[in-house]
Design an enzyme around this catalytic site. Sequence first.
Site, mmCIF file in Angstrom:
data_model
loop_
_atom_site.group_PDB
_atom_site.id
_atom_site.type_symbol
_atom_site.label_atom_id
_atom_site.label_comp_id
_atom_site.label_asym_id
_atom_site.label_seq_id
_atom_site.Cartn_x
_atom_site.Cartn_y
_atom_site.Cartn_z
ATOM 1 N N GLY A 49 0.831 -1.201 0.000
ATOM 2 C CA GLY A 49 0.000 0.000 0.000
ATOM 3 C C GLY A 49 0.865 1.250 0.000
ATOM 4 O O GLY A 49 1.955 1.246 0.558
ATOM 5 N N GLY B 38 6.295 -2.730 2.734
ATOM 6 C CA GLY B 38 5.853 -3.189 4.045
ATOM 7 C C GLY B 38 6.144 -4.665 4.243
ATOM 8 O O GLY B 38 6.923 -5.266 3.489
ATOM 9 N N THR C 101 5.973 -7.052 1.116
ATOM 10 C CA THR C 101 7.046 -6.788 0.154
ATOM 11 C C THR C 101 8.396 -7.224 0.715
ATOM 12 O O THR C 101 9.237 -7.767 -0.015
ATOM 13 C CB THR C 101 7.070 -5.276 -0.191
ATOM 14 O OG1 THR C 101 5.751 -4.886 -0.577
ATOM 15 C CG2 THR C 101 8.032 -4.970 -1.320
ATOM 16 N N ASP D 28 1.057 1.700 9.165
ATOM 17 C CA ASP D 28 0.664 0.897 10.332
ATOM 18 C C ASP D 28 1.737 0.872 11.425
ATOM 19 O O ASP D 28 1.447 0.524 12.566
ATOM 20 C CB ASP D 28 0.364 -0.549 9.917
ATOM 21 C CG ASP D 28 -0.677 -0.632 8.813
ATOM 22 O OD1 ASP D 28 -1.489 0.301 8.702
ATOM 23 O OD2 ASP D 28 -0.673 -1.632 8.059
ATOM 24 N N ARG E 283 -23.054 14.061 21.510
ATOM 25 C CA ARG E 283 -23.044 12.711 20.917
ATOM 26 C C ARG E 283 -21.802 11.919 21.288
ATOM 27 O O ARG E 283 -20.803 12.478 21.754
ATOM 28 C CB ARG E 283 -23.038 12.830 19.378
ATOM 29 C CG ARG E 283 -24.381 13.142 18.805
ATOM 30 C CD ARG E 283 -24.254 13.357 17.312
ATOM 31 N NE ARG E 283 -25.564 13.542 16.714
ATOM 32 C CZ ARG E 283 -25.762 14.027 15.504
ATOM 33 N NH1 ARG E 283 -24.741 14.396 14.765
ATOM 34 N NH2 ARG E 283 -26.976 14.145 15.032
ATOM 35 N N MET F 138 -7.067 2.970 10.470
ATOM 36 C CA MET F 138 -6.361 1.802 9.911
ATOM 37 C C MET F 138 -5.312 1.273 10.896
ATOM 38 O O MET F 138 -5.232 1.730 12.023
ATOM 39 C CB MET F 138 -5.719 2.183 8.581
ATOM 40 C CG MET F 138 -6.698 2.242 7.432
ATOM 41 S SD MET F 138 -5.819 2.575 5.882
ATOM 42 C CE MET F 138 -7.080 2.111 4.690
HETATM 43 O O1 F6P Z 1 -1.052 -1.583 5.454
HETATM 44 C C1 F6P Z 1 -1.585 -0.333 5.157
HETATM 45 C C2 F6P Z 1 -3.097 -0.405 5.076
HETATM 46 O O2 F6P Z 1 -3.571 0.899 4.809
HETATM 47 C C3 F6P Z 1 -3.767 -0.982 6.307
HETATM 48 O O3 F6P Z 1 -3.828 -0.084 7.380
HETATM 49 C C4 F6P Z 1 -5.099 -1.386 5.738
HETATM 50 O O4 F6P Z 1 -5.690 -2.440 6.472
HETATM 51 C C5 F6P Z 1 -4.732 -1.858 4.355
HETATM 52 O O5 F6P Z 1 -3.497 -1.261 4.026
HETATM 53 C C6 F6P Z 1 -5.757 -1.506 3.315
HETATM 54 O O6 F6P Z 1 -5.369 -2.090 2.126
HETATM 55 P P1 F6P Z 1 -6.064 -1.751 0.728
HETATM 56 O O7 F6P Z 1 -5.443 -0.481 0.225
HETATM 57 O O8 F6P Z 1 -5.731 -2.909 -0.108
HETATM 58 O O9 F6P Z 1 -7.533 -1.566 0.981
#
Ligand code: F6P
Length: 360
Positions: free
Chosen positions: A14, A115, A118, A140, A175, A182
Amino acid sequence: MPAISRLGVLTGGGDAPGLNAVIRAVVKAAANSRIGCVGLEDSFDGLIEPNRSRVLTPRDVTGILRLGGTILGTTNRGNPFAYPVKTSEGTHDYSDRVVEMFHKMGLGALVVIGGDGTLAIAHEFCNRGVPLVCVPKTIDNDIVGTTNCFGFDTAVAFATDAIDRLHTTAEAHHRIMIVEVMGRHAGWIALYAGVAGGADAILIPEIPFDITLVAHGLRERDKWGAKFSIVVVAEGAYPKGGSASLVEEARAGFAARLGGIGAMVCDALAREIGKETRAVVLGHLQRGGAPTSFDRILATRFGGKAVELVRRGEFGTMVAFAPPDIVARRLEDVVGRTKTVPLDFDLLATARSLGVTFGD
Ligand code: F6P
């Protein structure tokens, strides 16, 4: 060891803010050491077809330091070791093809920016004799061996800003606002953004939660007059005895996609507390935009160090941040592991001492 005259650079997994800053640093530092750079497009796909790569000079990377995304493209879909691929020259075992192309292109080394997925692929190519140096990347922040990955600080800054904005509307409407962030199976983004944004409950995968305890913690706030609450939920958080919420199951070569826990917590808290609740999913907004100055500096230091390791022939390594230094780690010590939030981390204790509930 013969001096390397050409290296390949690729980005995988990602995207994360700071990828372009690493590419820029690699290309500039390499050029100043008389090493040419070839940019490989869309991760290892750039080593399958000859037309998926391009020479990168300092001129090509001027002005990209502040840009999110990656000028090389990326992919986090499919495991290249799991299946052969069709190319313009027939069907090949992907891994053989990559090694073959690496030599055909006259590359002396690879700089692989990615990451955990990879890095694991890079490790396999390393075992097949491809000389490479890795640069850890992920919002992450879950890669073992480095205290920080670039992209994390930017994601936390964005999530904190979102929480700040939600505070004003939560307060105005009395609220409970739930923010899903993520982080996959690590709670770093939730914990850091939650504390920075002054959240009242933070739910992370490392601490399975009990919704009645979360509700109890929020009701306590009402007792002293707080009429609203902010709950930050990591996408990988799950209730005690339950499991993480998925929007897509894992399948051959594809990781599971997490999501949905924010809406579940929202419904459950509405039932438990009887207040108006709303859920917001920050999603891919956390990966977009310009990197913070911290991430630009970290990415630049990583890129510079990666070229230094290539020049020294220290392959099979990953650059890492061990404050105040940038160091090299062996890939075998890093791959296949996840750096989660340690339960004895002082920030957890501090947040608890301030009254934040983790639902345990
Ligand atoms: O690893 C980075 C990340 O953004 C995670 O936090 C998330 O779960 C995942 O990638 C989302 O992946 P995708 O872009 O395939 O939806």
